[in-house]
Design a protein around this motif. Sequence first.
Motif, mmCIF file in Angstrom:
data_model
loop_
_atom_site.group_PDB
_atom_site.id
_atom_site.type_symbol
_atom_site.label_atom_id
_atom_site.label_comp_id
_atom_site.label_asym_id
_atom_site.label_seq_id
_atom_site.Cartn_x
_atom_site.Cartn_y
_atom_site.Cartn_z
ATOM 1 N N THR A 1 23.153 26.165 -65.222
ATOM 2 C CA THR A 1 23.567 24.778 -65.456
ATOM 3 C C THR A 1 22.408 23.831 -65.222
ATOM 4 O O THR A 1 22.153 22.912 -66.030
ATOM 5 C CB THR A 1 24.741 24.415 -64.530
ATOM 6 O OG1 THR A 1 25.833 25.311 -64.770
ATOM 7 C CG2 THR A 1 25.197 22.984 -64.758
ATOM 8 N N LEU A 2 21.679 24.046 -64.137
ATOM 9 C CA LEU A 2 20.557 23.152 -63.806
ATOM 10 C C LEU A 2 19.374 23.376 -64.742
ATOM 11 O O LEU A 2 18.606 22.446 -65.005
ATOM 12 C CB LEU A 2 20.142 23.357 -62.357
ATOM 13 C CG LEU A 2 21.199 22.986 -61.315
ATOM 14 C CD1 LEU A 2 20.669 23.209 -59.908
ATOM 15 C CD2 LEU A 2 21.662 21.540 -61.483
ATOM 16 N N GLN A 3 19.233 24.592 -65.265
ATOM 17 C CA GLN A 3 18.159 24.853 -66.222
ATOM 18 C C GLN A 3 18.361 24.031 -67.491
ATOM 19 O O GLN A 3 17.409 23.464 -68.043
ATOM 20 C CB GLN A 3 18.109 26.345 -66.546
ATOM 21 C CG GLN A 3 16.949 26.741 -67.450
ATOM 22 C CD GLN A 3 16.883 28.248 -67.670
ATOM 23 O OE1 GLN A 3 17.825 28.984 -67.375
ATOM 24 N NE2 GLN A 3 15.768 28.716 -68.200
ATOM 25 N N VAL A 4 19.606 23.955 -67.957
ATOM 26 C CA VAL A 4 19.902 23.149 -69.147
ATOM 27 C C VAL A 4 19.708 21.665 -68.835
ATOM 28 O O VAL A 4 19.171 20.911 -69.659
ATOM 29 C CB VAL A 4 21.335 23.430 -69.640
ATOM 30 C CG1 VAL A 4 21.764 22.412 -70.695
ATOM 31 C CG2 VAL A 4 21.419 24.841 -70.207
ATOM 32 N N LEU A 5 20.107 21.230 -67.657
ATOM 33 C CA LEU A 5 19.874 19.838 -67.270
ATOM 34 C C LEU A 5 18.381 19.530 -67.235
ATOM 35 O O LEU A 5 17.949 18.453 -67.690
ATOM 36 C CB LEU A 5 20.500 19.567 -65.901
ATOM 37 C CG LEU A 5 20.259 18.164 -65.328
ATOM 38 C CD1 LEU A 5 20.913 17.095 -66.197
ATOM 39 C CD2 LEU A 5 20.774 18.072 -63.895
ATOM 40 N N ALA B 1 13.703 16.609 -69.536
ATOM 41 C CA ALA B 1 12.321 16.752 -70.004
ATOM 42 C C ALA B 1 12.124 16.175 -71.401
ATOM 43 O O ALA B 1 11.018 16.232 -71.945
ATOM 44 C CB ALA B 1 11.925 18.227 -69.999
ATOM 45 N N THR B 2 13.166 15.588 -71.984
ATOM 46 C CA THR B 2 13.073 15.073 -73.348
ATOM 47 C C THR B 2 12.454 13.669 -73.397
ATOM 48 O O THR B 2 12.436 12.936 -72.396
ATOM 49 C CB THR B 2 14.469 15.006 -73.990
ATOM 50 O OG1 THR B 2 15.306 14.135 -73.198
ATOM 51 C CG2 THR B 2 15.101 16.382 -74.069
ATOM 52 N N ALA B 3 12.010 13.318 -74.586
ATOM 53 C CA ALA B 3 11.472 11.971 -74.790
ATOM 54 C C ALA B 3 12.558 10.916 -74.610
ATOM 55 O O ALA B 3 12.282 9.803 -74.142
ATOM 56 C CB ALA B 3 10.862 11.871 -76.195
#
Length: 238
Positions: free
Chosen positions: A213-217, A222-224
């Motif tokens: 779950t935290l990996q997807v968060l 990390a997105t623009a």
Amino acid sequence: MTNSTGERLARGSIPVPSVPILEPGDRLTRDEFERRYASMPALNKAELIEGVVYMPSPVRVRRHGGPHAKIITWLGNYDAKTPGVEVADNATARLDLDNEPQPDAMLYIVPELGGQVRITSDDYIEAAPELVAEVASSSASYDLNTKLHVYRRNGVQEYVVWRVLDRQIDWFVLRSGCYESLKPDDDGVLRSPNFPGLWLDAAALLRGDLAGTLQVLDAGTATAEHSAFVAKLGDAGA
């Protein structure tokens, strides 16, 4: 005669509190609800919903405590990476004169940066936070009935409900005065429209995979889009 807490006593009678205690089903004004709640420091949770007092039963671990902790961890990690956004755990929210819920979690933009809420002088949230999350047993819960309508009417922009027994997570988004279900993207990820980068892999969360779950968060933050949101909040506070 009176005892040390000011209760009036008569021989052979039951002590009568100077401030009446809260009871489930009481119909009270918000001020009276707060007065009675404040007089019961041992009480952990009570809510006023449409003028009626609700007092949840003792909290089970796997049906509530564990899922609650995972929701807080997910939102707390977003908070840590998004200056200007704050998460609150089990805090009271004064929505209107008949409704004072105590949501399991809230995520909001701080008022100094243009958020919807206000923090009162006595340290309560007033008005609707942008996002509310609740842990419910099933679709029969008042979280998905009475409270859903209260949150919609008061302008909570996003409402997340984890139905533990149903093994389902609902994410509602307020559009044109109505709640619509948020649909996942092609990868099965739910993406908040109001908090860029707040991504949820509901399947991972439901199977107890907090790391996943935290990996997807982390991918979301990390997105623009998330960077632009943080910069926008920073400009608002400049």
